[in-house]
Design a protein around this motif. Structure first.
Motif, short mmCIF file in Angstrom:
data_model
loop_
_atom_site.label_atom_id
_atom_site.label_comp_id
_atom_site.label_asym_id
_atom_site.label_seq_id
_atom_site.Cartn_x
_atom_site.Cartn_y
_atom_site.Cartn_z
N CYS A 4 37.71 39.81 41.37
CA CYS A 4 37.82 38.58 42.56
C CYS A 4 36.84 39.00 43.61
CB CYS A 4 39.34 38.81 42.97
SG CYS A 4 40.38 38.16 41.84
N ARG A 5 36.09 38.40 44.14
CA ARG A 5 35.32 38.49 45.29
C ARG A 5 36.04 37.67 46.62
NH1 ARG A 5 29.46 36.33 44.35
NH2 ARG A 5 30.77 34.41 44.52
N PHE A 6 35.94 38.47 47.77
CA PHE A 6 36.84 38.11 48.86
C PHE A 6 35.53 38.31 49.85
CE2 PHE A 6 40.08 39.73 46.49
CZ PHE A 6 41.11 38.98 46.97
N GLU A 7 35.05 37.12 50.09
CA GLU A 7 33.69 36.89 50.87
C GLU A 7 33.53 37.53 52.07
OE1 GLU A 7 31.38 33.18 52.71
OE2 GLU A 7 33.26 33.25 52.84
N GLY A 8 32.54 38.58 52.35
CA GLY A 8 32.40 39.33 53.42
C GLY A 8 33.23 40.59 53.43
N VAL A 9 34.13 40.65 52.65
CA VAL A 9 35.14 41.84 52.50
C VAL A 9 34.92 42.86 51.29
CG1 VAL A 9 37.59 42.52 52.64
CG2 VAL A 9 37.00 40.29 53.77
N GLY A 10 34.80 42.28 50.17
CA GLY A 10 34.54 43.11 48.95
C GLY A 10 34.85 42.38 47.65
N VAL A 11 34.56 43.07 46.71
CA VAL A 11 35.07 42.79 45.19
C VAL A 11 36.05 43.72 44.43
CG1 VAL A 11 33.82 42.54 42.96
CG2 VAL A 11 32.71 41.62 44.91
N VAL A 12 37.06 43.18 44.05
CA VAL A 12 37.83 44.00 43.70
C VAL A 12 38.07 43.62 41.94
CG1 VAL A 12 39.01 44.44 45.67
CG2 VAL A 12 39.80 42.58 44.21
N PRO A 13 38.57 44.84 41.32
CA PRO A 13 39.01 44.52 39.99
C PRO A 13 39.96 43.46 39.79
CG PRO A 13 39.08 46.59 40.26
CD PRO A 13 38.95 46.05 41.41
N ALA A 14 39.93 42.69 38.64
CA ALA A 14 41.05 41.67 38.41
C ALA A 14 41.59 42.06 37.06
CB ALA A 14 40.59 40.32 38.32
N THR A 15 42.99 41.58 36.60
CA THR A 15 43.56 41.80 35.53
C THR A 15 44.05 40.61 34.99
OG1 THR A 15 44.40 43.87 36.29
CG2 THR A 15 45.60 42.70 34.45
N VAL A 16 43.68 40.17 33.55
CA VAL A 16 44.06 39.11 33.10
C VAL A 16 45.23 39.16 32.46
CG1 VAL A 16 43.71 37.48 31.06
CG2 VAL A 16 41.58 38.62 32.21
N ALA A 17 46.05 38.51 33.29
CA ALA A 17 47.80 38.75 33.21
C ALA A 17 48.35 38.14 31.73
CB ALA A 17 48.59 38.31 34.31
N ARG A 18 47.76 36.84 31.75
CA ARG A 18 48.06 36.26 30.23
C ARG A 18 47.29 34.98 30.41
NH1 ARG A 18 52.67 34.97 33.61
NH2 ARG A 18 53.08 32.80 33.68
N GLY A 19 46.79 34.49 29.18
CA GLY A 19 45.86 33.29 29.10
C GLY A 19 44.87 32.86 30.30
N SER A 20 45.08 31.92 31.13
CA SER A 20 44.15 31.76 32.35
C SER A 20 44.72 32.33 33.37
CB SER A 20 44.01 30.26 32.19
OG SER A 20 45.21 29.60 32.57
N LEU A 21 45.64 33.23 33.70
CA LEU A 21 46.12 33.80 34.80
C LEU A 21 45.40 35.18 35.11
CD1 LEU A 21 48.28 33.56 37.35
CD2 LEU A 21 49.73 34.79 35.75
N LEU A 22 44.73 35.13 36.39
CA LEU A 22 44.23 36.41 36.75
C LEU A 22 45.16 36.86 37.95
CD1 LEU A 22 40.21 35.77 36.90
CD2 LEU A 22 41.46 37.11 35.14
N THR A 23 44.79 38.30 38.01
CA THR A 23 45.70 39.07 39.22
C THR A 23 44.68 39.93 39.90
OG1 THR A 23 46.65 40.59 38.15
CG2 THR A 23 48.00 38.41 38.36
N CYS A 24 44.70 39.95 41.18
CA CYS A 24 43.77 40.94 42.04
C CYS A 24 44.65 41.22 43.31
CB CYS A 24 42.34 40.53 42.01
SG CYS A 24 42.10 38.99 42.93
N THR A 25 44.45 42.66 43.87
CA THR A 25 44.81 42.94 45.14
C THR A 25 43.77 42.79 46.14
OG1 THR A 25 46.43 44.10 44.08
CG2 THR A 25 45.87 44.68 46.19
N ALA A 26 43.98 42.00 47.25
CA ALA A 26 43.03 41.70 48.12
C ALA A 26 42.85 43.17 48.76
CB ALA A 26 43.61 40.69 49.22
#
Length: 85
Positions: A4-26
């Protein structure tokens, strides 16, 4: 890998939770960016090619606690706690 890219703040890893659902921590807002600050968030499945679509996330100051009462409560719980901010 997904990200996940947070514009001007940073890029963090994301997890594929299931199917088309991604999760990431800001990531934390840098000290030189005062809140509130709205940033655009986009996602990538390979960590390189980010989505053309994005959504807004607004970083806000959390409340600051000045005091809380009572200071003690029973082990069984159930105590009503009052928080002053």
């Amino acid at each position: 890998s997904p990200a996940c890219r947070f514009e001007g703040v940073g890029v963090v890893p994301a997890t594929v939770a299931r199917g088309s659902l991604l999760t990431c921590t800001a990531p934390p807002l840098p000290d030189n960016h005062p809140a509130p600050l709205t940033v655009q968030v986009s996602v990538s499945l390979n960590g390189v090619d980010f989505s053309n679509t994005s959504w807004a996330l607004t970083y806000v100051d959390g409340p600051s606690v000045t005091s809380a009462e009572p200071r003690n409560g029973p082990l069984a719980g159930g105590t009503l706690v009052t928080i002053h901010h």
